[in-house]
Design an enzyme around this catalytic site. Sequence first.
Site, PDB file in Angstrom:
ATOM      1  N   HIS A  10      40.849  33.367  30.255  1.00  0.00           N
ATOM      2  CA  HIS A  10      39.891  32.032  30.018  1.00  0.00           C
ATOM      3  C   HIS A  10      38.708  32.107  29.172  1.00  0.00           C
ATOM      4  CE1 HIS A  10      36.727  32.519  32.717  1.00  0.00           C
ATOM      5  NE2 HIS A  10      37.318  33.222  33.429  1.00  0.00           N
ATOM      6  N   GLU A  82      41.483  35.353  39.907  1.00  0.00           N
ATOM      7  CA  GLU A  82      40.763  36.362  39.668  1.00  0.00           C
ATOM      8  C   GLU A  82      40.447  37.234  41.006  1.00  0.00           C
ATOM      9  OE1 GLU A  82      39.131  38.918  38.277  1.00  0.00           O
ATOM     10  OE2 GLU A  82      37.755  37.925  36.862  1.00  0.00           O
TER      11      GLU A  82
END
Length: 193
Positions: A10, A82
């Site tokens: 990202h 994550e």
Amino acid sequence: MEHELFLLRHGQTEWSANGRHTGRTDVPLTPAGENQARAAGLTLGTLRKGQALVVTSPRRRAVRTAELAGLVVDETTEDLAEWDYGDYEGITTADIRKTVPGWTVWSGPVPGGESAADVTARADKLLDRVRAALAETEVILVGHGHFGRVLVARWLGLPAQSGVHFGLDPAGVSVLGDERGEPKIEHLNIPPS
């Protein structure tokens, strides 16, 4: 395996810019991160050869990166989230080291979060699905820094802790493939252009 696996981290967030561990917290992209995501789409466009299955982490920073990169998301999954930093969420490594000298996510304890073994199991599960899909199509995974580094390590058959050796910057693109049946890194951490 006939197709390549693309990893897209990202774009920049406020927390990634200042080194705060960002696992579960759903922080948005900064304006710079949005620009990085758009540029990463151009990078992907030069590397891709065909249609792709696009899978993202459910965190809005990953989904938004995919959208701004011009990707149509086929699926979101927690398997691509994550690393769960537990009690260290939102804290920098420097601050953690004030109480746990020499700490790294790769080798230290993560109280209330995921261990390296937990992250390994999640990465392996995801890569099993990816390898099956690669027989039919390219795959693009849009996710995060530490977990992306674990994916690179596990792709190569290395322990998750070996991810320490692979840098993935915001909106960086990596390409994983194979050479005569042996997994390899085609490109690592191409910056958004």
